[in-house]
Design an enzyme around this catalytic site. Structure first.
Site, short mmCIF file in Angstrom:
data_model
loop_
_atom_site.label_atom_id
_atom_site.label_comp_id
_atom_site.label_asym_id
_atom_site.label_seq_id
_atom_site.Cartn_x
_atom_site.Cartn_y
_atom_site.Cartn_z
N ARG A 164 0.83 -1.23 0.00
CA ARG A 164 0.00 0.00 0.00
C ARG A 164 0.86 1.27 0.00
O ARG A 164 0.50 2.29 0.60
CB ARG A 164 -0.92 0.07 1.23
CG ARG A 164 -1.84 -1.07 1.43
CD ARG A 164 -2.97 -1.11 0.40
NE ARG A 164 -3.81 -2.25 0.70
CZ ARG A 164 -3.54 -3.50 0.32
NH1 ARG A 164 -2.49 -3.77 -0.43
NH2 ARG A 164 -4.33 -4.49 0.63
N SER A 239 -10.86 -0.12 4.94
CA SER A 239 -10.05 -0.45 6.13
C SER A 239 -9.51 0.84 6.74
O SER A 239 -8.77 1.57 6.09
CB SER A 239 -8.87 -1.34 5.74
OG SER A 239 -9.36 -2.50 5.13
N GLU A 338 -4.98 3.87 8.11
CA GLU A 338 -4.72 3.63 6.68
C GLU A 338 -5.36 4.79 5.89
O GLU A 338 -4.86 5.23 4.87
CB GLU A 338 -5.38 2.29 6.32
CG GLU A 338 -5.58 1.99 4.87
CD GLU A 338 -4.40 1.25 4.29
OE1 GLU A 338 -3.94 0.28 4.88
OE2 GLU A 338 -3.93 1.70 3.22
C1 FAD Z 1 -15.41 -0.23 0.93
C2 FAD Z 1 -13.96 -0.02 0.59
C3 FAD Z 1 -13.15 -1.12 0.36
C4 FAD Z 1 -11.79 -0.95 0.04
N1 FAD Z 1 -11.02 -2.06 -0.20
C5 FAD Z 1 -9.72 -1.91 -0.53
C6 FAD Z 1 -8.92 -3.07 -0.82
O1 FAD Z 1 -9.39 -4.20 -0.82
N2 FAD Z 1 -7.61 -2.85 -1.12
C7 FAD Z 1 -7.06 -1.61 -1.16
O2 FAD Z 1 -5.87 -1.49 -1.45
N3 FAD Z 1 -7.80 -0.51 -0.89
C8 FAD Z 1 -9.11 -0.62 -0.58
N4 FAD Z 1 -9.87 0.49 -0.30
C9 FAD Z 1 -9.24 1.83 -0.29
C10 FAD Z 1 -9.38 2.60 -1.63
O3 FAD Z 1 -10.33 2.00 -2.45
C11 FAD Z 1 -8.04 2.69 -2.35
O4 FAD Z 1 -7.07 3.31 -1.54
C12 FAD Z 1 -8.16 3.46 -3.69
O5 FAD Z 1 -6.98 3.35 -4.45
C13 FAD Z 1 -8.45 4.94 -3.48
O6 FAD Z 1 -8.76 5.47 -4.74
P1 FAD Z 1 -9.47 6.87 -4.91
O7 FAD Z 1 -9.58 7.13 -6.37
O8 FAD Z 1 -10.72 6.89 -4.14
O9 FAD Z 1 -8.39 7.83 -4.29
P2 FAD Z 1 -8.49 8.96 -3.10
O10 FAD Z 1 -8.97 8.27 -1.89
O11 FAD Z 1 -9.35 10.07 -3.65
O12 FAD Z 1 -7.02 9.39 -3.01
C14 FAD Z 1 -6.03 8.51 -2.53
C15 FAD Z 1 -4.66 9.16 -2.67
O13 FAD Z 1 -4.30 9.23 -4.04
C16 FAD Z 1 -3.98 10.57 -4.41
N5 FAD Z 1 -4.42 10.75 -5.80
C17 FAD Z 1 -5.63 10.45 -6.32
N6 FAD Z 1 -5.64 10.66 -7.64
C18 FAD Z 1 -4.43 11.15 -7.97
C19 FAD Z 1 -3.82 11.59 -9.20
N7 FAD Z 1 -4.46 11.55 -10.37
N8 FAD Z 1 -2.55 12.06 -9.14
C20 FAD Z 1 -1.86 12.10 -7.96
N9 FAD Z 1 -2.37 11.70 -6.78
C21 FAD Z 1 -3.64 11.22 -6.79
C22 FAD Z 1 -4.72 11.44 -3.41
O14 FAD Z 1 -4.11 12.72 -3.27
C23 FAD Z 1 -4.61 10.60 -2.15
O15 FAD Z 1 -3.35 10.82 -1.55
C24 FAD Z 1 -11.24 0.36 -0.01
C25 FAD Z 1 -12.07 1.47 0.22
C26 FAD Z 1 -13.42 1.29 0.51
C27 FAD Z 1 -14.28 2.49 0.73
#
Ligand code: FAD
Length: 342
Positions: A164, A239, A338
């Site tokens: 991660r 998480s 996390e």
């Molecule tokens: C119900 C649920 C289940 C989940 N299960 C998992 C799992 O099984 N495994 C797992 O690894 N994660 C899981 N996650 C966490 C999440 O889905 C991941 O961390 C995902 O990658 C976040 O993506 P996001 O687009 O929502 O990013 P955000 O939450 O919006 O951003 C995450 C980070 O990425 C940065 N970022 C976003 N886009 C860009 C860009 N274009 N350029 C530069 N920086 C950027 C942001 O600044 C921030 O630091 C889960 C979340 C939920 C709600």
């Protein structure tokens, strides 16, 4: 195209459904928009780039500018009998990309099915599930470097992927790079990854050679749905805490207190013993706990939920602190979040 909206309500832009606002929201649809967009923001104004907001907790209104990529598209940039490299726009939903790949019988990312979020963030977070991490398939990440004001490409090695983690999460790089596309290498060669026990069990007795990526995808989604809240129905950020790593001595102490080492789930890692945070939290009796507008998910204690969409950030933080304290009191382990607090 760049769209700017002042005094923007972020409730629908974070899966925790925190009712917060930002000074301005700016969304762009092309990589070439990024340098111009950045030039329009005053140097003293704080910026934060979001994806789908599924790993974030906004702790209050954000006075600065929230940026978002709406860059879409899947482009096959290299194809041979062993490998298909796909360039994906950072604003694509990761699960849409996975469905696209599975429908074309391309292997490599099917175990990541159902993880919320966008493709840009998948390369930041190195998302992982069921024995696969995004970095197993990522070959390059394309970004705009705000310091040097130029477009750059990171190889997988440059990204320094770990659990991660990536270079994009390090303090010196965190706000420096805006990712506009990610190259994923997939394969048409039959290669199911059933290393994760729950997945292996789901296909016990089945002919593994006949499995398709969509079979794995369906099993992964069914398993996830049985444990995790659907953010569209029950807001959360997944998480909430990281799995802590403790020393061998500390692990033995806990085993002694719990009666035997088989009573303490663990994975041996280079730096010691990784203990599932879910187990620690469950042992402290939090599963299903509800307090005001926040709760601990009844099927997975690692997830804090906002069931009625009414929770204030301080309620989430209050519960977070209580969970950390109780785990510390019982196990002498300090959990760390996390979920990124903004
Ligand atoms: C119900 C649920 C289940 C989940 N299960 C998992 C799992 O099984 N495994 C797992 O690894 N994660 C899981 N996650 C966490 C999440 O889905 C991941 O961390 C995902 O990658 C976040 O993506 P996001 O687009 O929502 O990013 P955000 O939450 O919006 O951003 C995450 C980070 O990425 C940065 N970022 C976003 N886009 C860009 C860009 N274009 N350029 C530069 N920086 C950027 C942001 O600044 C921030 O630091 C889960 C979340 C939920 C709600």
């Amino acid at each position: 195209m760049i769209t700017t909206i002042d005094n923007y309500d972020l409730s629908s832009r974070n899966t925790f459904a925190m009712k917060v606002k930002c000074g301005a929201f700016m969304e762009y649809t092309k990589a070439d928009d990024i340098p111009f967009l950045l030039s329009t923001i005053r140097k003293d104004v704080e910026k934060f780039h979001i994806g789908a907001g599924s790993n974030l907790l906004f702790t209050r209104d954000f006075p600065g500018v929230v940026l978002h990529s709406a860059i879409k598209g899947f482009e096959i940039i290299c194809k041979n009998p062993q490998e298909v490299i796909v360039r994906v726009g950072s604003g694509e939903t990761m699960d849409d990309f996975i469905r696209w790949a599975c429908d074309r019988e391309l292997w490599g990312i099917e175990n990541l099915s159902g993880i919320p979020g966008e493709v840009g963030a998948s390369a930041v977070q190195n998302v992982g599930a069921y024995g696969t991490e995004a970095c197993d398939a990522i070959v390059a990440v394309h970004a705009f470097d705000e310091v040097e004001r130029e477009f750059v490409t990171f190889s997988k090695e440059d990204c320094r992927y770990a659990y991660r983690d990536s270079i994009f999460k390090k303090s010196d790089a965190k706000k420096r790079y805006i990712i506009h596309a990610v190259d994923y290498a997939l394969t048409p060669l039959h290669s199911p990854n059933l290393s994760y026990p729950a997945l292996k069990k789901a296909f016990e007795g089945k002919d593994v050679d006949s499995l398709s990526p969509n079979d794995i995808r369906a099993a992964v989604i069914a398993t996830r749905d049985s444990k995790l809240p659907n953010p569209a129905v029950t807001p959360s950020a997944g998480s909430f805490f990281k799995n802590p790593v403790i020393s061998e001595e500390h692990f033995k102490e806990i085993c002694e207190k719990e009666g035997s080492d088989t009573a303490v789930p663990h994975y041996k890692v280079d730096s010691g013993y990784k203990i599932p945070a879910a187990w620690l939290i469950d042992k402290c009796g939090w599963k299903g706990y509800k307090e005001g507008n926040v709760a601990v998910w009844h099927l997975q204690p690692l997830v804090i939920v906002n069931p009625d969409r009414q929770a204030l950030p301080e309620e989430v933080i209050g519960l977070e602190k209580k969970i950390i304290q109780s785990v510390n009191d019982r196990f002498n382990i300090t959990l760390t979040p996390e979920v990124e607090h903004i």
